[in-house]
Scaffold this active site. Sequence first.
Site, PDB file in Angstrom:
ATOM      1  N   ASP A  10       0.791  -1.220   0.097  1.00 36.29           N
ATOM      2  CA  ASP A  10      -0.109   0.111   0.030  1.00 36.29           C
ATOM      3  C   ASP A  10       1.028   1.253  -0.150  1.00 36.29           C
ATOM      4  O   ASP A  10       0.884   2.000   0.922  1.00 36.29           O
ATOM      5  CB  ASP A  10      -1.018  -0.088   1.085  1.00 36.29           C
ATOM      6  CG  ASP A  10      -2.074  -1.119   1.069  1.00 36.29           C
ATOM      7  OD1 ASP A  10      -2.512  -1.400  -0.115  1.00 36.29           O
ATOM      8  OD2 ASP A  10      -2.341  -1.723   1.957  1.00 36.29           O
ATOM      9  N   LYS A  34       0.494  -7.859  -2.860  1.00 34.89           N
ATOM     10  CA  LYS A  34      -0.642  -7.353  -3.240  1.00 34.89           C
ATOM     11  C   LYS A  34      -0.375  -5.891  -3.769  1.00 34.89           C
ATOM     12  O   LYS A  34       0.031  -4.997  -3.247  1.00 34.89           O
ATOM     13  CB  LYS A  34      -1.816  -7.375  -2.455  1.00 34.89           C
ATOM     14  CG  LYS A  34      -3.088  -6.802  -2.883  1.00 34.89           C
ATOM     15  CD  LYS A  34      -4.272  -7.107  -1.784  1.00 34.89           C
ATOM     16  CE  LYS A  34      -4.398  -6.025  -0.660  1.00 34.89           C
ATOM     17  NZ  LYS A  34      -5.055  -4.712  -1.421  1.00 34.89           N
ATOM     18  N   ASP A  61      -5.146  -6.347  -7.013  1.00 29.89           N
ATOM     19  CA  ASP A  61      -6.413  -5.948  -6.350  1.00 29.89           C
ATOM     20  C   ASP A  61      -7.207  -4.841  -6.943  1.00 29.89           C
ATOM     21  O   ASP A  61      -7.270  -3.747  -6.284  1.00 29.89           O
ATOM     22  CB  ASP A  61      -6.164  -5.864  -4.945  1.00 29.89           C
ATOM     23  CG  ASP A  61      -7.324  -5.513  -3.945  1.00 29.89           C
ATOM     24  OD1 ASP A  61      -8.568  -5.870  -4.359  1.00 29.89           O
ATOM     25  OD2 ASP A  61      -6.910  -4.897  -2.998  1.00 29.89           O
ATOM     26  N   LEU A  62      -7.643  -4.870  -7.992  1.00 28.41           N
ATOM     27  CA  LEU A  62      -8.245  -3.953  -8.637  1.00 28.41           C
ATOM     28  C   LEU A  62      -9.812  -3.718  -8.842  1.00 28.41           C
ATOM     29  O   LEU A  62     -10.817  -2.993  -9.091  1.00 28.41           O
ATOM     30  CB  LEU A  62      -7.890  -3.647 -10.317  1.00 28.41           C
ATOM     31  CG  LEU A  62      -6.547  -3.542 -10.450  1.00 28.41           C
ATOM     32  CD1 LEU A  62      -6.139  -3.216 -12.019  1.00 28.41           C
ATOM     33  CD2 LEU A  62      -5.785  -2.458  -9.644  1.00 28.41           C
ATOM     34  N   LYS A  63     -10.523  -4.945  -8.365  1.00 28.58           N
ATOM     35  CA  LYS A  63     -12.101  -5.156  -7.961  1.00 28.58           C
ATOM     36  C   LYS A  63     -12.685  -4.466  -9.218  1.00 28.58           C
ATOM     37  O   LYS A  63     -13.540  -3.431  -8.872  1.00 28.58           O
ATOM     38  CB  LYS A  63     -12.437  -4.341  -6.579  1.00 28.58           C
ATOM     39  CG  LYS A  63     -11.670  -4.609  -5.393  1.00 28.58           C
ATOM     40  CD  LYS A  63     -12.242  -3.972  -4.139  1.00 28.58           C
ATOM     41  CE  LYS A  63     -11.413  -4.350  -2.924  1.00 28.58           C
ATOM     42  NZ  LYS A  63     -10.111  -3.721  -2.922  1.00 28.58           N
ATOM     43  N   LEU A  64     -12.761  -5.270 -10.316  1.00 31.48           N
ATOM     44  CA  LEU A  64     -13.425  -5.009 -11.310  1.00 31.48           C
ATOM     45  C   LEU A  64     -15.068  -5.010 -11.236  1.00 31.48           C
ATOM     46  O   LEU A  64     -15.391  -6.077 -10.449  1.00 31.48           O
ATOM     47  CB  LEU A  64     -13.187  -5.906 -12.718  1.00 31.48           C
ATOM     48  CG  LEU A  64     -11.723  -5.054 -13.321  1.00 31.48           C
ATOM     49  CD1 LEU A  64     -10.519  -5.147 -12.501  1.00 31.48           C
ATOM     50  CD2 LEU A  64     -11.633  -5.974 -14.627  1.00 31.48           C
ATOM     51  N   HIS A  65     -15.961  -4.166 -11.863  1.00 26.76           N
ATOM     52  CA  HIS A  65     -17.276  -4.393 -11.658  1.00 26.76           C
ATOM     53  C   HIS A  65     -17.912  -3.299 -12.910  1.00 26.76           C
ATOM     54  O   HIS A  65     -17.764  -2.035 -12.817  1.00 26.76           O
ATOM     55  CB  HIS A  65     -17.941  -3.625 -10.353  1.00 26.76           C
ATOM     56  CG  HIS A  65     -19.258  -3.835 -10.134  1.00 26.76           C
ATOM     57  ND1 HIS A  65     -19.878  -3.592  -8.804  1.00 26.76           N
ATOM     58  CD2 HIS A  65     -20.389  -4.189 -11.128  1.00 26.76           C
ATOM     59  CE1 HIS A  65     -21.227  -3.891  -8.999  1.00 26.76           C
ATOM     60  NE2 HIS A  65     -21.265  -4.293 -10.060  1.00 26.76           N
ATOM     61  N   ASP A  66     -18.206  -4.094 -14.226  1.00 25.64           N
ATOM     62  CA  ASP A  66     -18.718  -3.546 -15.155  1.00 25.64           C
ATOM     63  C   ASP A  66     -19.493  -4.551 -16.014  1.00 25.64           C
ATOM     64  O   ASP A  66     -19.782  -5.751 -15.533  1.00 25.64           O
ATOM     65  CB  ASP A  66     -17.706  -2.898 -16.004  1.00 25.64           C
ATOM     66  CG  ASP A  66     -17.915  -1.696 -16.890  1.00 25.64           C
ATOM     67  OD1 ASP A  66     -19.205  -1.562 -17.227  1.00 25.64           O
ATOM     68  OD2 ASP A  66     -17.328  -0.752 -16.752  1.00 25.64           O
ATOM     69  N   PRO A  68     -20.477  -7.574 -18.801  1.00 24.96           N
ATOM     70  CA  PRO A  68     -19.585  -8.642 -18.870  1.00 24.96           C
ATOM     71  C   PRO A  68     -18.658  -8.381 -19.923  1.00 24.96           C
ATOM     72  O   PRO A  68     -17.461  -8.726 -19.837  1.00 24.96           O
ATOM     73  CB  PRO A  68     -20.463  -9.819 -19.163  1.00 24.96           C
ATOM     74  CG  PRO A  68     -21.914  -9.339 -18.528  1.00 24.96           C
ATOM     75  CD  PRO A  68     -21.922  -7.712 -18.508  1.00 24.96           C
ATOM     76  N   THR A 121     -16.173  -4.352   3.711  1.00 21.10           N
ATOM     77  CA  THR A 121     -16.355  -4.501   5.253  1.00 21.10           C
ATOM     78  C   THR A 121     -16.781  -2.933   5.655  1.00 21.10           C
ATOM     79  O   THR A 121     -17.047  -2.993   6.661  1.00 21.10           O
ATOM     80  CB  THR A 121     -15.020  -5.001   5.871  1.00 21.10           C
ATOM     81  OG1 THR A 121     -13.862  -4.498   5.161  1.00 21.10           O
ATOM     82  CG2 THR A 121     -14.797  -6.261   5.848  1.00 21.10           C
ATOM     83  N   GLN A 192      -8.201  -1.339  11.535  1.00 22.10           N
ATOM     84  CA  GLN A 192      -8.864  -2.549  11.457  1.00 22.10           C
ATOM     85  C   GLN A 192      -9.460  -3.127  12.864  1.00 22.10           C
ATOM     86  O   GLN A 192      -9.108  -2.847  14.327  1.00 22.10           O
ATOM     87  CB  GLN A 192      -7.740  -3.777  11.350  1.00 22.10           C
ATOM     88  CG  GLN A 192      -7.275  -3.651  10.044  1.00 22.10           C
ATOM     89  CD  GLN A 192      -8.056  -4.193   8.854  1.00 22.10           C
ATOM     90  OE1 GLN A 192      -9.162  -4.372   8.781  1.00 22.10           O
ATOM     91  NE2 GLN A 192      -7.502  -4.307   7.563  1.00 22.10           N
ATOM     92  N   GLY A 212      -0.607  -6.221   5.662  1.00 20.02           N
ATOM     93  CA  GLY A 212      -0.144  -4.816   5.196  1.00 20.02           C
ATOM     94  C   GLY A 212       0.899  -4.298   6.224  1.00 20.02           C
ATOM     95  O   GLY A 212       1.829  -4.859   6.422  1.00 20.02           O
ATOM     96  N   ARG A 213       0.291  -3.424   7.033  1.00 19.51           N
ATOM     97  CA  ARG A 213       1.145  -2.440   8.174  1.00 19.51           C
ATOM     98  C   ARG A 213       1.918  -3.340   8.888  1.00 19.51           C
ATOM     99  O   ARG A 213       2.990  -3.035   9.204  1.00 19.51           O
ATOM    100  CB  ARG A 213       0.474  -1.436   8.720  1.00 19.51           C
ATOM    101  CG  ARG A 213       0.044  -0.353   7.698  1.00 19.51           C
ATOM    102  CD  ARG A 213      -1.192   0.421   8.222  1.00 19.51           C
ATOM    103  NE  ARG A 213      -2.434  -0.387   7.802  1.00 19.51           N
ATOM    104  CZ  ARG A 213      -3.620  -0.013   8.302  1.00 19.51           C
ATOM    105  NH1 ARG A 213      -4.015   1.216   9.010  1.00 19.51           N
ATOM    106  NH2 ARG A 213      -4.752  -0.684   8.154  1.00 19.51           N
TER     107      ARG A 213
HETATM  108  O1  C5P Z   1      -2.277  -2.904   6.724  1.00 20.00           O
HETATM  109  P1  C5P Z   1      -3.351  -3.767   6.600  1.00 20.00           P
HETATM  110  O2  C5P Z   1      -2.893  -5.100   7.068  1.00 20.00           O
HETATM  111  O3  C5P Z   1      -4.586  -3.435   7.558  1.00 20.00           O
HETATM  112  O4  C5P Z   1      -3.785  -3.916   5.254  1.00 20.00           O
HETATM  113  C1  C5P Z   1      -4.727  -4.761   4.856  1.00 20.00           C
HETATM  114  C2  C5P Z   1      -4.899  -4.741   3.350  1.00 20.00           C
HETATM  115  O5  C5P Z   1      -6.153  -5.507   2.883  1.00 20.00           O
HETATM  116  C3  C5P Z   1      -5.067  -3.305   2.785  1.00 20.00           C
HETATM  117  O6  C5P Z   1      -4.653  -3.351   1.563  1.00 20.00           O
HETATM  118  C4  C5P Z   1      -6.427  -3.332   2.679  1.00 20.00           C
HETATM  119  O7  C5P Z   1      -6.998  -2.287   1.656  1.00 20.00           O
HETATM  120  C5  C5P Z   1      -7.142  -4.752   2.310  1.00 20.00           C
HETATM  121  N1  C5P Z   1      -8.341  -5.271   2.893  1.00 20.00           N
HETATM  122  C6  C5P Z   1      -8.700  -5.064   4.159  1.00 20.00           C
HETATM  123  N2  C5P Z   1     -10.152  -5.460   4.464  1.00 20.00           N
HETATM  124  C7  C5P Z   1     -10.888  -5.851   3.604  1.00 20.00           C
HETATM  125  C8  C5P Z   1     -10.508  -5.901   2.151  1.00 20.00           C
HETATM  126  C9  C5P Z   1      -9.255  -5.323   1.699  1.00 20.00           C
HETATM  127  O8  C5P Z   1      -8.299  -4.866   4.981  1.00 20.00           O
HETATM  128  N3  C5P Z   1     -12.100  -6.020   3.858  1.00 20.00           N
END
Ligand code: C5P
Length: 236
Positions: A10, A34, A61-66, A68, A121, A192, A212-213
């Site tokens: 990220d 990712k 991780d681009l989450k397409l939605h359009d 078909p 979420t 989170q 991530g972090r």
């Molecule tokens: O830094 P952290 O561990 O919170 O990063 C989690 C990654 O997962 C981020 O790229 C976040 O956008 C992604 N993600 C998430 N929760 C979701 C879907 C994706 O944390 N429900």
Amino acid sequence: MAKDVIVALDFSKAEEVFSFLDAFAGEKRKPYVKIGMELFYSQGADMVREIKRRGHSVFLDLKLHDIPNTVKKSMAVLSSLDVDMCNLHAGGGIAMMKAAIEGLTRPDGSRPLLIAVTQLTSTSQEVMTEELWIDRPIDQTVMHYASNAAKAGLDGVVCSPLEAGKVHAVCGDGFLTVTPGIRFADGERGDQVRVTTPAQARELGSDYIVVGRPVTAAQDPVAAYRRCLKDFLGEE
Ligand code: C5P
């Protein structure tokens, strides 16, 4: 079945990405990474090519939605970048998901894994009912979208490790659960809310954890990544 730790890159600047990845240059095992919208939209396809060239597997991780047809053609472009995993919104429907698989499938029959996002979420029950006019309880909607994804032939869904068992019960053990919301027991939660440790995610049946972090912001990212591997996969 393959299980792995996916590190969320990220970052928006190329220098940040490369200084992070350079720390892993001497490692036998290069992290699966990712690439999200921020990095892809700022750095483009060349960033994906460079990360692949360095030997990493890539979840784009681009989450397409359009419609078909548009999703099919766009997925063909992403597949040609040789990525290993892509995703889309299950809310686009079964025809869109089937079209995505067609688009992803390369001439030799191979394709990246395709994972569905069910409900974000960030969407609450109140937003679902009042704004989106979806009357069913959110947990039922999530499982229904997951089973639509399985019906369309997708490989899995993004969900919490806390939902992994239920997804496997509804969609089958082979249906993959790709699970963010991972924190070390002694680490910061940040924004989170529902978090699990890598070891808990393993016990709950997650197939891939997305971290991530806890890795990217660690003082020693390589040590933090190794700790994830050890706790989630039992690797030394
Ligand atoms: O830094 P952290 O561990 O919170 O990063 C989690 C990654 O997962 C981020 O790229 C976040 O956008 C992604 N993600 C998430 N929760 C979701 C879907 C994706 O944390 N429900």
